[in-house]
Design a protein around this motif. Structure first.
Motif, mmCIF file in Angstrom:
data_model
loop_
_atom_site.group_PDB
_atom_site.id
_atom_site.type_symbol
_atom_site.label_atom_id
_atom_site.label_comp_id
_atom_site.label_asym_id
_atom_site.label_seq_id
_atom_site.Cartn_x
_atom_site.Cartn_y
_atom_site.Cartn_z
ATOM 1 N N LEU A 1 -56.351 -8.103 -90.371
ATOM 2 C CA LEU A 1 -56.371 -9.195 -89.395
ATOM 3 C C LEU A 1 -54.920 -9.543 -89.063
ATOM 4 O O LEU A 1 -54.170 -9.999 -89.920
ATOM 5 C CB LEU A 1 -57.108 -10.437 -89.902
ATOM 6 N N ASP A 2 -54.535 -9.278 -87.799
ATOM 7 C CA ASP A 2 -53.161 -9.512 -87.358
ATOM 8 C C ASP A 2 -52.954 -10.912 -86.809
ATOM 9 O O ASP A 2 -51.830 -11.438 -86.872
ATOM 10 C CB ASP A 2 -52.811 -8.517 -86.234
ATOM 11 N N ALA B 1 -41.802 -5.284 -89.885
ATOM 12 C CA ALA B 1 -41.643 -4.843 -88.485
ATOM 13 C C ALA B 1 -42.708 -5.447 -87.578
ATOM 14 O O ALA B 1 -42.504 -5.593 -86.378
ATOM 15 C CB ALA B 1 -41.710 -3.327 -88.418
ATOM 16 N N SER B 2 -43.857 -5.785 -88.151
ATOM 17 C CA SER B 2 -44.971 -6.285 -87.339
ATOM 18 C C SER B 2 -45.692 -7.380 -88.123
ATOM 19 O O SER B 2 -46.671 -7.124 -88.817
ATOM 20 C CB SER B 2 -45.915 -5.121 -87.007
ATOM 21 N N THR B 3 -45.174 -8.588 -88.020
ATOM 22 C CA THR B 3 -45.720 -9.691 -88.811
ATOM 23 C C THR B 3 -47.073 -10.143 -88.266
ATOM 24 O O THR B 3 -47.321 -10.050 -87.064
ATOM 25 C CB THR B 3 -44.776 -10.915 -88.786
ATOM 26 N N GLU C 1 -43.006 -9.156 -80.007
ATOM 27 C CA GLU C 1 -41.827 -9.699 -79.309
ATOM 28 C C GLU C 1 -41.419 -11.053 -79.897
ATOM 29 O O GLU C 1 -40.276 -11.483 -79.737
ATOM 30 C CB GLU C 1 -42.142 -9.879 -77.813
ATOM 31 N N ALA C 2 -42.372 -11.733 -80.563
ATOM 32 C CA ALA C 2 -42.081 -13.044 -81.164
ATOM 33 C C ALA C 2 -41.812 -12.910 -82.664
ATOM 34 O O ALA C 2 -41.999 -13.863 -83.424
ATOM 35 C CB ALA C 2 -43.248 -14.001 -80.921
ATOM 36 N N GLY C 3 -41.337 -11.733 -83.083
ATOM 37 C CA GLY C 3 -41.178 -11.441 -84.507
ATOM 38 C C GLY C 3 -40.214 -12.364 -85.261
ATOM 39 O O GLY C 3 -40.250 -12.435 -86.488
ATOM 40 N N PHE C 4 -39.335 -13.085 -84.537
ATOM 41 C CA PHE C 4 -38.364 -13.988 -85.192
ATOM 42 C C PHE C 4 -38.748 -15.446 -84.947
ATOM 43 O O PHE C 4 -37.942 -16.351 -85.133
ATOM 44 C CB PHE C 4 -36.955 -13.688 -84.635
ATOM 45 N N VAL C 5 -40.010 -15.660 -84.529
ATOM 46 C CA VAL C 5 -40.435 -17.009 -84.114
ATOM 47 C C VAL C 5 -41.459 -17.544 -85.112
ATOM 48 O O VAL C 5 -42.582 -17.039 -85.191
ATOM 49 C CB VAL C 5 -41.062 -16.963 -82.695
#
Ligand code: NAD
Length: 254
Positions: A73-74, A125-127, A236-240
């Protein structure tokens, strides 16, 4: 739309109508596999779940089903919510507890039940991404909705608390809240009907009055919220994490 959520599995609560339905549709357009939970039994789609967010057993059943079928579940969108427009003396303890049960307990149970599966799904890499739907009423006060406003303030802070907790334990789950302004859905239509009846809005065109309260002079659509959710769900929101994304046509900027 570019397939920004390709390969991701999502669960959206309160997905039968309004903002939840809009988010589910935008996620599908972006390439995600989407499970939608709501109070009813749905339309026979095997990704439609009966998920009353107040019920821990419903959450556990949803977690089991998604884990067995998808193994991951992402994205979790805690969207289900109820509004209560009533002045303080008319809010009973039972009313208060009902609003808190759906709007706050529901978000807590969702985050707690899905945390393990989402932590196992996410990577540096893909939270994984939890998106909690609060409201501008969780940031500023509005008359005659003390229970609702308080519940949305709690969602805002639960979001920040979990964002920091997961980050400090190195868990690959980002947690953010979205704060919609006036969005035309069945929930707002019911509220507008009540305000019109009380003479607070123009009987001939109440929606013009609702729009005029917003600096951009318009009422938003579920898609306006859904596009913010697509961003927060995407890599794209990996640092948010821990932010409050206000989507309100400028309402709280005044
Ligand atoms: N419409 C707006 O202007 C607005 C503004 C700010 C925030 N919000 C928030 O956005 C979210 C969605 O609102 P909406 O306007 O689409 O509302 P809506 O009433 O049109 O839809 C809400 C959905 O949630 C479901 N739901 C209610 N209780 C539930 C429960 N216990 N378990 C599972 N599902 C349940 C309903 O069946 C419905 O399908 C809510 O959290 C709301 O507070 C809406």
């Amino acid at each position: 739309m570019a397939r920004r959520l390709e390969g991701k599995v999502a669960l959206v609560t309160g997905a039968a109508r309004g903002i939840g339905a809009g988010i589910a549709a935008a996620f599908r357009d972006a390439g995600a596999t989407v499970y939608g939970g709501d109070l009813g039994d749905g339309d026979g789609d095997d990704r439609t779940l009966r998920l009353d967010v107040r019920q821990e057993a419903d959450w556990q059943a949803a977690e089991r089903q998604i884990r067995e079928r998808e193994g991951r579940l992402d994205i979790l969108v805690n969207n289900a919510g109820v509004e209560l427009v009533r002045p303080l003396p008319e809010i009973s303890l039972e009313d208060w507890r009902h609003v808190m049960a759906v709007n706050v307990d529901g978000v807590f149970l969702g985050c707690r039940t899905l945390q393990g599966l989402m932590a196992a799904t996410g990577s540096a890499a893909s939270t994984a991404s939890i998106i909690n739907i609060s409201s501008i009423a969780g940031i500023v006060g509005y008359p005659d909705q003390a229970a609702y406003n308080t519940s949305k303030g709690a969602v805002r802070h639960l979001t920040k608390s979990l964002a920091i907790e997961f980050a400090s334990h190195g868990q690959p789950i980002r947690v953010n809240s979205i704060h919609p302004g006036c969005i035309r859905t069945p929930m707002l239509e019911e509220a507008v009907a009540g305000w019109t009846k009380q003479g607070l809005l123009n009987r001939d065109d109440p929606w013009k009055d609702v729009g005029a309260m917003c600096p951009m002079n318009k009422v938003g659509s579920p898609r306006d919220i859904a596009m913010g959710a697509v961003y927060l769900a995407s890599d794209e929101a990996g640092f948010v994490t821990g932010i409050e994304l206000v989507i309100d046509g400028g309402w709280v900027a005044r």
